[in-house]
Design a protein around this motif. Structure first.
Motif, PDB file in Angstrom:
ATOM      1  N   PRO A  48       0.817  -1.223   0.000  1.00 17.22           N
ATOM      2  CA  PRO A  48       0.000   0.000   0.000  1.00 17.22           C
ATOM      3  C   PRO A  48       0.844   1.264   0.000  1.00 17.22           C
ATOM      4  CG  PRO A  48       0.095  -0.930   2.195  1.00 17.22           C
ATOM      5  CD  PRO A  48       0.798  -1.905   1.292  1.00 17.22           C
ATOM      6  N   ASP A  49       0.259   2.338  -0.532  1.00 16.75           N
ATOM      7  CA  ASP A  49       0.916   3.631  -0.414  1.00 16.75           C
ATOM      8  C   ASP A  49       0.331   4.438   0.739  1.00 16.75           C
ATOM      9  OD1 ASP A  49      -1.462   4.471  -1.742  1.00 16.75           O
ATOM     10  OD2 ASP A  49      -0.418   4.567  -3.653  1.00 16.75           O
ATOM     11  N   LYS A  50      -0.718   3.914   1.376  1.00 19.27           N
ATOM     12  CA  LYS A  50      -1.290   4.535   2.578  1.00 19.27           C
ATOM     13  C   LYS A  50      -1.821   3.418   3.453  1.00 19.27           C
ATOM     14  CE  LYS A  50      -2.415   8.563   3.695  1.00 19.27           C
ATOM     15  NZ  LYS A  50      -1.578   9.529   4.333  1.00 19.27           N
ATOM     16  N   VAL A  51      -1.507   3.489   4.760  1.00 16.67           N
ATOM     17  CA  VAL A  51      -1.969   2.494   5.732  1.00 16.67           C
ATOM     18  C   VAL A  51      -2.722   3.213   6.831  1.00 16.67           C
ATOM     19  CG1 VAL A  51      -1.299   0.676   7.354  1.00 16.67           C
ATOM     20  CG2 VAL A  51       0.019   1.019   5.237  1.00 16.67           C
ATOM     21  N   LEU A  52      -3.977   2.816   7.025  1.00 14.71           N
ATOM     22  CA  LEU A  52      -4.832   3.360   8.073  1.00 14.71           C
ATOM     23  C   LEU A  52      -5.049   2.237   9.072  1.00 14.71           C
ATOM     24  CD1 LEU A  52      -7.404   5.051   5.673  1.00 14.71           C
ATOM     25  CD2 LEU A  52      -5.344   6.064   6.690  1.00 14.71           C
ATOM     26  N   CYS A  53      -4.610   2.454  10.296  1.00 16.62           N
ATOM     27  CA  CYS A  53      -4.530   1.370  11.272  1.00 16.62           C
ATOM     28  C   CYS A  53      -5.147   1.779  12.602  1.00 16.62           C
ATOM     29  CB  CYS A  53      -3.049   1.016  11.474  1.00 16.62           C
ATOM     30  SG  CYS A  53      -2.696  -0.344  12.582  1.00 16.62           S
ATOM     31  N   SER A  54      -5.975   0.913  13.161  1.00 20.76           N
ATOM     32  CA  SER A  54      -6.458   1.121  14.520  1.00 20.76           C
ATOM     33  C   SER A  54      -5.249   1.318  15.430  1.00 20.76           C
ATOM     34  CB  SER A  54      -7.253  -0.113  14.958  1.00 20.76           C
ATOM     35  OG  SER A  54      -7.341  -0.199  16.358  1.00 20.76           O
ATOM     36  N   ASP A  55      -5.440   2.058  16.506  1.00 25.52           N
ATOM     37  CA  ASP A  55      -4.315   2.303  17.412  1.00 25.52           C
ATOM     38  C   ASP A  55      -4.142   1.215  18.465  1.00 25.52           C
ATOM     39  OD1 ASP A  55      -6.517   2.939  18.975  1.00 25.52           O
ATOM     40  OD2 ASP A  55      -5.667   4.800  19.759  1.00 25.52           O
ATOM     41  N   ALA A  56      -4.885   0.109  18.385  1.00 27.42           N
ATOM     42  CA  ALA A  56      -4.730  -1.000  19.330  1.00 27.42           C
ATOM     43  C   ALA A  56      -3.374  -1.676  19.136  1.00 27.42           C
ATOM     44  CB  ALA A  56      -5.851  -2.013  19.139  1.00 27.42           C
ATOM     45  N   ALA A  57      -2.862  -2.263  20.201  1.00 28.78           N
ATOM     46  CA  ALA A  57      -1.560  -2.936  20.145  1.00 28.78           C
ATOM     47  C   ALA A  57      -1.540  -4.047  19.096  1.00 28.78           C
ATOM     48  CB  ALA A  57      -1.200  -3.496  21.520  1.00 28.78           C
ATOM     49  N   ARG A  58      -2.605  -4.840  19.008  1.00 25.70           N
ATOM     50  CA  ARG A  58      -2.611  -5.979  18.087  1.00 25.70           C
ATOM     51  C   ARG A  58      -2.667  -5.560  16.618  1.00 25.70           C
ATOM     52  NH1 ARG A  58      -7.243  -5.849  21.039  1.00 25.70           N
ATOM     53  NH2 ARG A  58      -9.270  -5.912  20.000  1.00 25.70           N
ATOM     54  N   THR A  59      -3.282  -4.425  16.312  1.00 27.05           N
ATOM     55  CA  THR A  59      -3.276  -3.960  14.916  1.00 27.05           C
ATOM     56  C   THR A  59      -1.912  -3.377  14.570  1.00 27.05           C
ATOM     57  OG1 THR A  59      -4.321  -1.906  15.654  1.00 27.05           O
ATOM     58  CG2 THR A  59      -5.762  -3.580  14.679  1.00 27.05           C
ATOM     59  N   GLN A  60      -1.321  -2.666  15.505  1.00 27.50           N
ATOM     60  CA  GLN A  60       0.018  -2.112  15.255  1.00 27.50           C
ATOM     61  C   GLN A  60       1.048  -3.221  15.088  1.00 27.50           C
ATOM     62  OE1 GLN A  60       1.244   1.430  17.536  1.00 27.50           O
ATOM     63  NE2 GLN A  60      -0.775   1.282  18.532  1.00 27.50           N
ATOM     64  N   GLU A  61       0.934  -4.274  15.912  1.00 26.10           N
ATOM     65  CA  GLU A  61       1.872  -5.390  15.785  1.00 26.10           C
ATOM     66  C   GLU A  61       1.627  -6.135  14.473  1.00 26.10           C
ATOM     67  OE1 GLU A  61       3.601  -9.311  18.119  1.00 26.10           O
ATOM     68  OE2 GLU A  61       1.978  -8.166  19.075  1.00 26.10           O
ATOM     69  N   THR A  62       0.370  -6.255  14.076  1.00 31.02           N
ATOM     70  CA  THR A  62       0.067  -6.878  12.783  1.00 31.02           C
ATOM     71  C   THR A  62       0.779  -6.105  11.676  1.00 31.02           C
ATOM     72  OG1 THR A  62      -2.080  -7.730  13.532  1.00 31.02           O
ATOM     73  CG2 THR A  62      -1.770  -7.464  11.147  1.00 31.02           C
ATOM     74  N   TRP A  63       0.636  -4.775  11.677  1.00 25.05           N
ATOM     75  CA  TRP A  63       1.305  -3.966  10.660  1.00 25.05           C
ATOM     76  C   TRP A  63       2.811  -4.198  10.687  1.00 25.05           C
ATOM     77  CZ3 TRP A  63       1.750  -1.829   6.255  1.00 25.05           C
ATOM     78  CH2 TRP A  63       2.818  -0.985   5.982  1.00 25.05           C
ATOM     79  N   ALA A  64       3.414  -4.145  11.861  1.00 25.51           N
ATOM     80  CA  ALA A  64       4.870  -4.286  11.975  1.00 25.51           C
ATOM     81  C   ALA A  64       5.337  -5.620  11.408  1.00 25.51           C
ATOM     82  CB  ALA A  64       5.298  -4.139  13.430  1.00 25.51           C
ATOM     83  N   ARG A  65       4.573  -6.671  11.649  1.00 27.45           N
ATOM     84  CA  ARG A  65       4.986  -8.007  11.199  1.00 27.45           C
ATOM     85  C   ARG A  65       4.678  -8.279   9.731  1.00 27.45           C
ATOM     86  NH1 ARG A  65       7.078 -11.045  15.132  1.00 27.45           N
ATOM     87  NH2 ARG A  65       6.807 -10.289  17.263  1.00 27.45           N
ATOM     88  N   LEU A  66       3.876  -7.422   9.100  1.00 27.78           N
ATOM     89  CA  LEU A  66       3.656  -7.577   7.664  1.00 27.78           C
ATOM     90  C   LEU A  66       4.954  -7.375   6.892  1.00 27.78           C
ATOM     91  CD1 LEU A  66       0.283  -5.654   7.098  1.00 27.78           C
ATOM     92  CD2 LEU A  66       0.616  -8.133   7.181  1.00 27.78           C
ATOM     93  N   GLY A  67       5.839  -6.539   7.446  1.00 26.55           N
ATOM     94  CA  GLY A  67       7.141  -6.316   6.819  1.00 26.55           C
ATOM     95  C   GLY A  67       7.084  -5.494   5.546  1.00 26.55           C
ATOM     96  N   LEU A  68       6.092  -4.647   5.424  1.00 26.79           N
ATOM     97  CA  LEU A  68       5.937  -3.818   4.225  1.00 26.79           C
ATOM     98  C   LEU A  68       6.528  -2.436   4.465  1.00 26.79           C
ATOM     99  CD1 LEU A  68       2.254  -4.847   3.455  1.00 26.79           C
ATOM    100  CD2 LEU A  68       4.317  -5.646   2.272  1.00 26.79           C
ATOM    101  N   PRO A  69       6.904  -1.734   3.408  1.00 25.89           N
ATOM    102  CA  PRO A  69       7.483  -0.395   3.586  1.00 25.89           C
ATOM    103  C   PRO A  69       6.424   0.623   4.018  1.00 25.89           C
ATOM    104  CG  PRO A  69       7.223  -0.897   1.251  1.00 25.89           C
ATOM    105  CD  PRO A  69       6.865  -2.152   2.003  1.00 25.89           C
TER     106      PRO A  69
END
Length: 166
Positions: A48-69
């Motif tokens: 994605p060129d834009k990521v909109l993410c809930s501020d919950a810990a589990r959504t942030q960790e999901t994003w981090a582990r996706l490994g995308l730029p």
């Protein structure tokens, strides 16, 4: 043409029942699932060129582990948001390919209501943790997004990518 990726956070941990829901991390299967989904997104050329993410810990960790730029825009209003609230967020998005990381039941309802036709996948109705739907829209601006206007190009779960409980 716009592309929207709707991702329910990966499997979270219930190991500490006293922990606040907002602060729950992923469990082992969730960590593996997020890595697998991120690998699929990268291989499919859908970073994605834009990521909109809930501020919950589990959504942030999901994003981090996706490994995308890139870096997500953390949004408190996506935490347990309903479909209408999530649609408002997407309508204000910028970029050609947007990833939204959220929670059920909102993310499942948003996806169901955006789909022109639902995918033929036995897990779609449950929208399990780590589930990803890729939708395309024949629109120039996100602000014009309408219900039942998205064409599903892919729906998959971590299980489809070989991630199992063990």
């Amino acid at each position: 043409m716009k592309t929207l990726l709707l991702l329910r956070h990966a499997k979270s941990s219930w190991a500490d029942p006293g922990r606040d829901d907002h602060e729950r991390p992923l469990n082992g299967r969730g960590r593996r699932g997020a890595v697998a989904i991120g690998g699929w997104i990268a291989k499919a050329g859908l970073a994605p060129d834009k990521v909109l993410c809930s501020d919950a810990a589990r959504t942030q960790e999901t994003w981090a582990r996706l490994g995308l730029p890139g870096a997500p825009v953390l949004m408190a209003k996506l935490y347990h948001a309903d479909a209408e609230a999530m649609l408002d967020v997407v309508r204000s998005a910028s970029g050609e390919r947007v990833l939204v990381i959220g929670h059920n039941p909102g993310i499942a309802e948003l996806c169901d209501r955006l789909c022109e036709a639902t995918p033929n996948h036995f897990r779609f109705a449950q929208y399990p943790t780590g589930a990803l739907t890729v939708l395309t829209f024949d629109t120039v601006n996100w602000s014009g997004l309408q219900w039942h206007s998205g064409k599903v190009s892919k729906f998959l779960t971590p299980h489809d990518l070989g991630v199992r409980k063990a």
